[in-house]
Design a protein around this motif. Structure first.
Motif, PDB file in Angstrom:
ATOM      1  N   ILE A 131      -4.006   9.398 -65.478  1.00 23.95           N
ATOM      2  CA  ILE A 131      -4.981   9.430 -66.570  1.00 23.95           C
ATOM      3  C   ILE A 131      -5.088  10.868 -67.045  1.00 23.95           C
ATOM      4  O   ILE A 131      -5.438  11.758 -66.267  1.00 23.95           O
ATOM      5  CB  ILE A 131      -6.360   8.920 -66.105  1.00 23.95           C
ATOM      6  CG1 ILE A 131      -6.243   7.490 -65.567  1.00 23.95           C
ATOM      7  CG2 ILE A 131      -7.369   9.003 -67.247  1.00 23.95           C
ATOM      8  CD1 ILE A 131      -7.474   6.991 -64.852  1.00 23.95           C
ATOM      9  N   ASP A 132      -4.728  11.091 -68.312  1.00 22.77           N
ATOM     10  CA  ASP A 132      -4.830  12.415 -68.924  1.00 22.77           C
ATOM     11  C   ASP A 132      -6.013  12.428 -69.870  1.00 22.77           C
ATOM     12  O   ASP A 132      -6.188  11.502 -70.655  1.00 22.77           O
ATOM     13  CB  ASP A 132      -3.557  12.738 -69.709  1.00 22.77           C
ATOM     14  CG  ASP A 132      -2.370  12.960 -68.800  1.00 22.77           C
ATOM     15  OD1 ASP A 132      -2.272  14.057 -68.235  1.00 22.77           O
ATOM     16  OD2 ASP A 132      -1.548  12.031 -68.657  1.00 22.77           O
ATOM     17  N   SER A 133      -6.808  13.494 -69.813  1.00 19.81           N
ATOM     18  CA  SER A 133      -7.942  13.665 -70.705  1.00 19.81           C
ATOM     19  C   SER A 133      -7.531  14.512 -71.899  1.00 19.81           C
ATOM     20  O   SER A 133      -6.782  15.482 -71.753  1.00 19.81           O
ATOM     21  CB  SER A 133      -9.087  14.375 -69.971  1.00 19.81           C
ATOM     22  OG  SER A 133     -10.109  14.719 -70.884  1.00 19.81           O
ATOM     23  N   ILE A 178     -12.104  10.657 -74.051  1.00 21.29           N
ATOM     24  CA  ILE A 178     -10.850  10.274 -74.717  1.00 21.29           C
ATOM     25  C   ILE A 178      -9.731  10.553 -73.727  1.00 21.29           C
ATOM     26  O   ILE A 178      -9.630  11.654 -73.180  1.00 21.29           O
ATOM     27  CB  ILE A 178     -10.643  11.063 -76.019  1.00 21.29           C
ATOM     28  CG1 ILE A 178     -11.762  10.739 -77.009  1.00 21.29           C
ATOM     29  CG2 ILE A 178      -9.267  10.747 -76.620  1.00 21.29           C
ATOM     30  CD1 ILE A 178     -11.744  11.599 -78.262  1.00 21.29           C
ATOM     31  N   HIS A 179      -8.913   9.545 -73.467  1.00 21.87           N
ATOM     32  CA  HIS A 179      -7.865   9.692 -72.462  1.00 21.87           C
ATOM     33  C   HIS A 179      -6.663   8.812 -72.778  1.00 21.87           C
ATOM     34  O   HIS A 179      -6.702   7.988 -73.693  1.00 21.87           O
ATOM     35  CB  HIS A 179      -8.415   9.372 -71.069  1.00 21.87           C
ATOM     36  CG  HIS A 179      -8.923   7.967 -70.942  1.00 21.87           C
ATOM     37  ND1 HIS A 179     -10.163   7.579 -71.376  1.00 21.87           N
ATOM     38  CD2 HIS A 179      -8.350   6.857 -70.436  1.00 21.87           C
ATOM     39  CE1 HIS A 179     -10.345   6.301 -71.138  1.00 21.87           C
ATOM     40  NE2 HIS A 179      -9.242   5.822 -70.572  1.00 21.87           N
ATOM     41  N   MET A 180      -5.607   9.010 -71.991  1.00 25.09           N
ATOM     42  CA  MET A 180      -4.373   8.241 -72.107  1.00 25.09           C
ATOM     43  C   MET A 180      -3.979   7.812 -70.697  1.00 25.09           C
ATOM     44  O   MET A 180      -4.133   8.578 -69.749  1.00 25.09           O
ATOM     45  CB  MET A 180      -3.274   9.105 -72.728  1.00 25.09           C
ATOM     46  CG  MET A 180      -1.926   8.437 -72.776  1.00 25.09           C
ATOM     47  SD  MET A 180      -0.664   9.382 -73.695  1.00 25.09           S
ATOM     48  CE  MET A 180      -0.871  11.025 -73.081  1.00 25.09           C
ATOM     49  N   LEU A 181      -3.462   6.595 -70.564  1.00 24.38           N
ATOM     50  CA  LEU A 181      -3.035   6.057 -69.276  1.00 24.38           C
ATOM     51  C   LEU A 181      -1.521   5.915 -69.277  1.00 24.38           C
ATOM     52  O   LEU A 181      -0.948   5.345 -70.211  1.00 24.38           O
ATOM     53  CB  LEU A 181      -3.684   4.691 -69.046  1.00 24.38           C
ATOM     54  CG  LEU A 181      -3.301   3.958 -67.778  1.00 24.38           C
ATOM     55  CD1 LEU A 181      -3.863   4.681 -66.558  1.00 24.38           C
ATOM     56  CD2 LEU A 181      -3.808   2.525 -67.822  1.00 24.38           C
ATOM     57  N   THR A 182      -0.869   6.438 -68.227  1.00 23.93           N
ATOM     58  CA  THR A 182       0.581   6.342 -68.089  1.00 23.93           C
ATOM     59  C   THR A 182       0.921   5.718 -66.747  1.00 23.93           C
ATOM     60  O   THR A 182       0.355   6.110 -65.719  1.00 23.93           O
ATOM     61  CB  THR A 182       1.236   7.741 -68.167  1.00 23.93           C
ATOM     62  OG1 THR A 182       0.871   8.358 -69.398  1.00 23.93           O
ATOM     63  CG2 THR A 182       2.760   7.643 -68.091  1.00 23.93           C
ATOM     64  N   ASN A 183       1.836   4.763 -66.738  1.00 24.71           N
ATOM     65  CA  ASN A 183       2.332   4.186 -65.495  1.00 24.71           C
ATOM     66  C   ASN A 183       3.397   5.142 -64.965  1.00 24.71           C
ATOM     67  O   ASN A 183       4.494   5.218 -65.495  1.00 24.71           O
ATOM     68  CB  ASN A 183       2.913   2.794 -65.729  1.00 24.71           C
ATOM     69  CG  ASN A 183       3.451   2.162 -64.459  1.00 24.71           C
ATOM     70  OD1 ASN A 183       3.647   2.821 -63.443  1.00 24.71           O
ATOM     71  ND2 ASN A 183       3.716   0.869 -64.530  1.00 24.71           N
ATOM     72  N   ARG A 184       3.079   5.873 -63.911  1.00 24.63           N
ATOM     73  CA  ARG A 184       4.008   6.852 -63.351  1.00 24.63           C
ATOM     74  C   ARG A 184       4.773   6.282 -62.162  1.00 24.63           C
ATOM     75  O   ARG A 184       5.545   6.980 -61.514  1.00 24.63           O
ATOM     76  CB  ARG A 184       3.262   8.124 -62.947  1.00 24.63           C
ATOM     77  CG  ARG A 184       2.276   7.927 -61.841  1.00 24.63           C
ATOM     78  CD  ARG A 184       1.503   9.205 -61.524  1.00 24.63           C
ATOM     79  NE  ARG A 184       0.617   8.985 -60.408  1.00 24.63           N
ATOM     80  CZ  ARG A 184       0.937   9.164 -59.126  1.00 24.63           C
ATOM     81  NH1 ARG A 184       2.132   9.583 -58.797  1.00 24.63           N
ATOM     82  NH2 ARG A 184       0.066   8.913 -58.182  1.00 24.63           N
ATOM     83  N   GLY A 185       4.573   5.002 -61.888  1.00 22.97           N
ATOM     84  CA  GLY A 185       5.209   4.369 -60.728  1.00 22.97           C
ATOM     85  C   GLY A 185       6.520   3.677 -61.066  1.00 22.97           C
ATOM     86  O   GLY A 185       7.081   3.849 -62.152  1.00 22.97           O
ATOM     87  N   THR A 186       6.963   2.853 -60.135  1.00 22.32           N
ATOM     88  CA  THR A 186       8.235   2.141 -60.288  1.00 22.32           C
ATOM     89  C   THR A 186       8.028   0.641 -60.488  1.00 22.32           C
ATOM     90  O   THR A 186       8.989  -0.112 -60.561  1.00 22.32           O
ATOM     91  CB  THR A 186       9.121   2.361 -59.044  1.00 22.32           C
ATOM     92  OG1 THR A 186       8.410   1.891 -57.885  1.00 22.32           O
ATOM     93  CG2 THR A 186       9.473   3.827 -58.875  1.00 22.32           C
TER      94      THR A 186
END
Length: 117
Positions: free
Chosen positions: A65-67, A91-99
């Motif tokens: 989760i990036d702010s 305000i944020h962005m969600l990224t799936n950093r997994g496999t």
């Protein structure tokens, strides 16, 4: 749901806020339920929650989760069946950093947010 308003990300790139999920799967006067699915490396664009909300993980993944305010990202592991409650605002962005694929239901509590103003 808020309209997209132009702003800048931490790197100074112009962005417009997106929706808090990908598809509304249920809605009434009290709640709105979103489906979110992120393949490995995929992201949910910059967004802002206007309502308190619950996130219910249906498929586990390691997320980031990036702010928009910058700072260190929050690294979270979402377990199947895990539930988190969050207040609106950041305000944020969600990224799936997994496999593995990440899938969740996000339940906005309109009765405590947009319908309670």
């Amino acid at each position: 749901m808020s309209a997209s308003k132009p702003m800048a990300d931490p790197d100074g790139n112009r962005i417009a806020l997106g929706p808090v999920g990908q598809e509304v799967v249920f809605e009434n006067d009290e709640v709105r339920v979103w489906e979110i699915t992120l393949e490995p490396g995929a992201r949910q664009t910059w967004h802002q929650h206007e309502n308190p909300y619950l996130v219910i993980a249906l498929e586990a993944a390691d997320n980031r989760i990036d702010s928009i305010a910058g700072g260190e990202p929050r690294l979270v592991h979402e377990e199947v069946g895990g539930v988190v409650y969050r207040e609106p605002g950041e305000i944020h962005m969600l990224t799936n950093r997994g496999t593995t694929r990440y899938r969740s239901r996000l339940v906005e509590l309109k009765c405590l947010g947009e319908n309670n103003q």
